[in-house]
Enzyme design. Structure first.
Site, short mmCIF file in Angstrom:
data_model
loop_
_atom_site.label_atom_id
_atom_site.label_comp_id
_atom_site.label_asym_id
_atom_site.label_seq_id
_atom_site.Cartn_x
_atom_site.Cartn_y
_atom_site.Cartn_z
CD GLU A 34 -1.18 -8.03 67.88
OE1 GLU A 34 0.45 -8.50 66.23
OE2 GLU A 34 -0.23 -7.27 68.11
NE ARG A 258 1.58 -13.64 54.75
CZ ARG A 258 1.38 -13.03 56.06
NH1 ARG A 258 2.38 -13.51 57.16
NH2 ARG A 258 0.32 -12.42 56.14
CE LYS A 268 -4.09 -9.32 62.90
NZ LYS A 268 -3.98 -9.93 63.56
P1 ATP Z 1 -1.90 -9.84 59.91
O1 ATP Z 1 -0.84 -9.41 59.02
O2 ATP Z 1 -2.66 -10.00 58.55
O3 ATP Z 1 -2.06 -8.94 61.01
P2 ATP Z 1 -0.65 -11.80 61.56
O4 ATP Z 1 0.53 -13.23 60.99
O5 ATP Z 1 -0.08 -10.39 62.25
O6 ATP Z 1 -2.08 -10.70 60.09
P3 ATP Z 1 -1.75 -13.07 63.32
O7 ATP Z 1 -2.93 -12.63 64.57
O8 ATP Z 1 -0.66 -12.42 64.75
O9 ATP Z 1 -1.75 -12.01 62.37
O10 ATP Z 1 -1.86 -14.46 63.21
C1 ATP Z 1 -2.22 -15.44 63.33
C2 ATP Z 1 -1.97 -16.58 63.21
O11 ATP Z 1 -2.27 -16.98 61.51
C3 ATP Z 1 -0.08 -17.20 62.81
O12 ATP Z 1 0.73 -18.27 63.32
C4 ATP Z 1 0.27 -15.89 61.38
O13 ATP Z 1 1.18 -16.82 60.74
C5 ATP Z 1 -0.99 -16.63 60.37
N1 ATP Z 1 -1.38 -16.22 59.79
C6 ATP Z 1 -1.62 -14.73 59.16
N2 ATP Z 1 -1.60 -14.80 58.14
C7 ATP Z 1 -1.93 -15.49 57.37
C8 ATP Z 1 -1.95 -15.31 56.15
N3 ATP Z 1 -1.98 -15.06 55.01
N4 ATP Z 1 -1.97 -17.20 55.69
C9 ATP Z 1 -1.69 -18.17 56.42
N5 ATP Z 1 -1.80 -18.12 57.61
C10 ATP Z 1 -1.78 -16.68 57.85
MG MG Z 2 0.72 -11.00 64.38
#
Ligand code: ATP
Ligand code: MG
Length: 559
Positions: A34, A258, A268
């Site tokens: 995102e 994760r 984020k």
């Molecule tokens: P955040 O909680 O930091 O905002 P998010 O999961 O909302 O992270 P996205 O941009 O939606 O962030 O993530 C893109 C991809 O990266 C998704 O498939 C998500 O599952 C993966 N991802 C995010 N954080 C992690 C992590 N700590 N370890 C492994 N994969 C991750």
């Molecule tokens: Mg997300």
């Protein structure tokens, strides 16, 4: 990826799918960020996994921006994400945006309404939450659930046309208000949001929810293996339900644990707070766990890929020690960094038996770990040198193999010197130490037969350049700041940045290459900061030379 290790569970799934001919031998994964922040090391794990899996099995990976929430998203983030994925060394097959599917998603919603599987609900968010019931109690239908197909079609069209204010109505899927899975209790598909979107502008005032965008986007792209983190397990039934009801491409979702890294935060939302509240310089502050922060700190793509490979892919959450990440960058830089001398906390040494206006040129290999040393550089030597303050002691204890009156050391790539005396100022601080050198002990031509235990680094006073050197420590004082009772920012480490404004460096470092790693002998690995200029050189310490961390044993039972 190392060849020895056994298959991870995702590789097993892909191999099984290839064996049975599901998806006709095709592998297409996607990385779906995102664009609401910069990528962090957790995303690197997801990137390595998605791209790595496709590379291993002759497939491809799409980069898809999951831009269905207009409020928090921005083009700056899109650009940084592309830069970071490229920098990590991966190439996507297609650059795609969920917002490009808004028309198709709208059509999908109409299909479900026509099938009697979606309805417009006028209830408030609170009412909907209350009507959903609890995990032990079924939800209760409201009067809107019984709306006719015609009425739903008309209302949904009016929602799209902008007839209602934010929150006035939602579109919900009609699934099962008694399901054990709360996500199936008539989940929201669309909400009204009169907001400008960074790509679609003001075209839309209704936006699809994650659950009505993600799986559908996967299906539109014909993704074969849609990999996400464990918190999406409860969404999987809904993911499948929409795909089945819409009779679209049968993408499948798989979940892995994760990455959690200690002494930092990774959401984020929290990283954004650190930036906006000024706790760090920006998203790419070298203390941040962001890819751009790690890059600015001096991490290499290879070290991050190695880290992601070592932590592996699991189905259970755990906490990874940041020292493993540091181990990986040391491993890489030890093989690639050029060796240089820099004195971070200087004190002057005068070699009293060395001629006053003489300069000699010593030679130092760039990289003793590489075959042929990758060439070398000339190091000017003269009567007055800067050495590290901690390499001298007024009253050295036994086994102090550096300098004190009567003690001898080798000056790296130069001569053996012996300390005879020192000078103090009025406050009692040592300001200068006086030594004599042994002319026949020159490195590479040593006929002195003298053995000394210590070797110290130095730079010639007349030739040295000054630089600002920035030393970094962990950003937080506790292992898991997000999991403490108080606000995570209360656990920030006040000593995470130490600035040394007046370090002395070899003159050769004035032409240091941006992005390249340098080992400052005995002091760690460093790289130029992005704000460094010819007039004011600035170096970041990537990592110290040593740590108590031991390389983990390779997993047993590999093929
Ligand atoms: P955040 O909680 O930091 O905002 P998010 O999961 O909302 O992270 P996205 O941009 O939606 O962030 O993530 C893109 C991809 O990266 C998704 O498939 C998500 O599952 C993966 N991802 C995010 N954080 C992690 C992590 N700590 N370890 C492994 N994969 C991750
Ligand atoms: Mg997300």
């Amino acid at each position: 990826m190392s060849e020895e290790r056994s298959l991870n569970f995702l590789e097993e799934i892909v191999e099984e799918d290839l064996r049975t001919g599901k998806y006709a031998g095709r592998v297409l994964t996607r990385f779906p960020p995102e664009p609401n922040g910069y990528l962090h090391i957790g995303h690197a794990k997801s990137i390595c996994l998605n791209f790595g899996l496709a590379l291993k099995y002759g497939g491809k990976t799409n980069l898809r921006f999951d831009d269905t929430n207009p409020v928090k998203e921005d083009i700056e983030y899109v650009d940084s994400i592309k830069e970071d994925v490229k920098w990590l060394g991966f190439e996507w097959a297609n650059e795609l945006y969920a917002s490009d599917y808004f028309d198709t998603l709208y059509e999908f919603a109409v299909v479900l309404i026509k099938k009697g599987l979606a309805y417009v609900d006028d209830s408030s968010a609170e009412e909907i939450a209350a009507q959903k019931g609890t995990p032990t109690e079924a939800g209760t239908p409201n009067q809107f659930r019984a709306r006719s197909v015609e009425e739903n079609l008309a209302l949904f069209a009016d929602m799209k046309a902008g007839k209602y204010p934010d929150g006035a109505k939602v579109l919900r899927a009609k699934v099962d208000l008694a399901s054990h899975n709360m996500h199936l209790r008539d989940p929201l598909m669309y909400r009204i949001k009169h907001a400008n979107h960074h790509r679609t502008g003001d075209t839309w005032c209704i936006y699809p929810m994650y659950d009505f965008a993600h799986g559908q986007s996967d299906a539109i792209e014909e993704i074969t293996h849609s990999i996400c983190t464990l918190e999406f397990i409860p969404h999987r039934d809904l993911y499948n339900w929409f795909i089945e009801q819409l009779e679209i491409f049968p993408s499948k979702q798989y979940e892995f644990a994760r990455l959690n890294l200690n002494y930092t935060v990774m959401s984020k939302r929290k990283l954004l707070q650190l930036v906006t509240e000024g706790h760090v310089e920006d998203w790419d502050d070298p203390r941040m766990p962001t890819i751009s922060g790690l890059r600015r700190r001096g991490y290499t793509p290879a070290s991050i890929r190695d880290f992601c490979d070592r932590i592996g892919v699991a189905k259970r959450e755990n906490m990874i020690d940041v020292s493993l990440l540091e181990f990986c960058i040391r491993e890489d830089l030890n093989k690639t960094a050029w060796r240089r001398m820099a004195v971070l906390d200087p004190i002057k040494m005068v070699i009293t038996n060395y001629p006053e206006d003489e300069t000699e040129t010593m030679f130092g290999e760039n990289n003793p770990e590489a075959e042929g040393g990758e060439g070398g550089r000339e190091i000017p030597f003269s009567r007055e040198l800067w050495i590290e303050r901690e390499d001298f002691m007024e009253e050295p204890p036994k086994k102090f193999f550096r300098l004190g009156v009567g003690l001898s050391v080798r000056l790296k790539s130069a001569y053996i010197v012996t300390c005879n005396s020192f000078v103090k100022d009025a406050e009692g601080n040592v300001t200068e130490i006086h030594c004599t050198y042994l002319p026949e002990s020159k490195s590479g031509h040593d006929t002195s037969e003298l053995k000394v235990k210590g070797t110290i680094h130095w730079v010639s006073v007349a030739h040295a350049k000054t630089a600002e050197v920035r030393l970094y420590d962990r950003l937080f004082q506790v292992e898991d700041p997000s999991n403490e009772d108080n606000d995570f920012k209360e656990y920030l480490n006040p000593h995470s940045l130490q600035i040394l404004p007046n370090a002395y460096i070899e003159n050769d470092l004035a032409t240091a290459i941006p992005g390249k790693g340098y080992q400052f002998i005995r002091k760690g690995y460093f790289t130029l900061d992005k704000h460094s200029t010819a007039d004011k050189l600035v170096f970041n310490r990537t990592v110290t030379l040593k740590d108590s961390w031991k390389a983990p044993q390779p997993p047993k039972g590999g093929a």
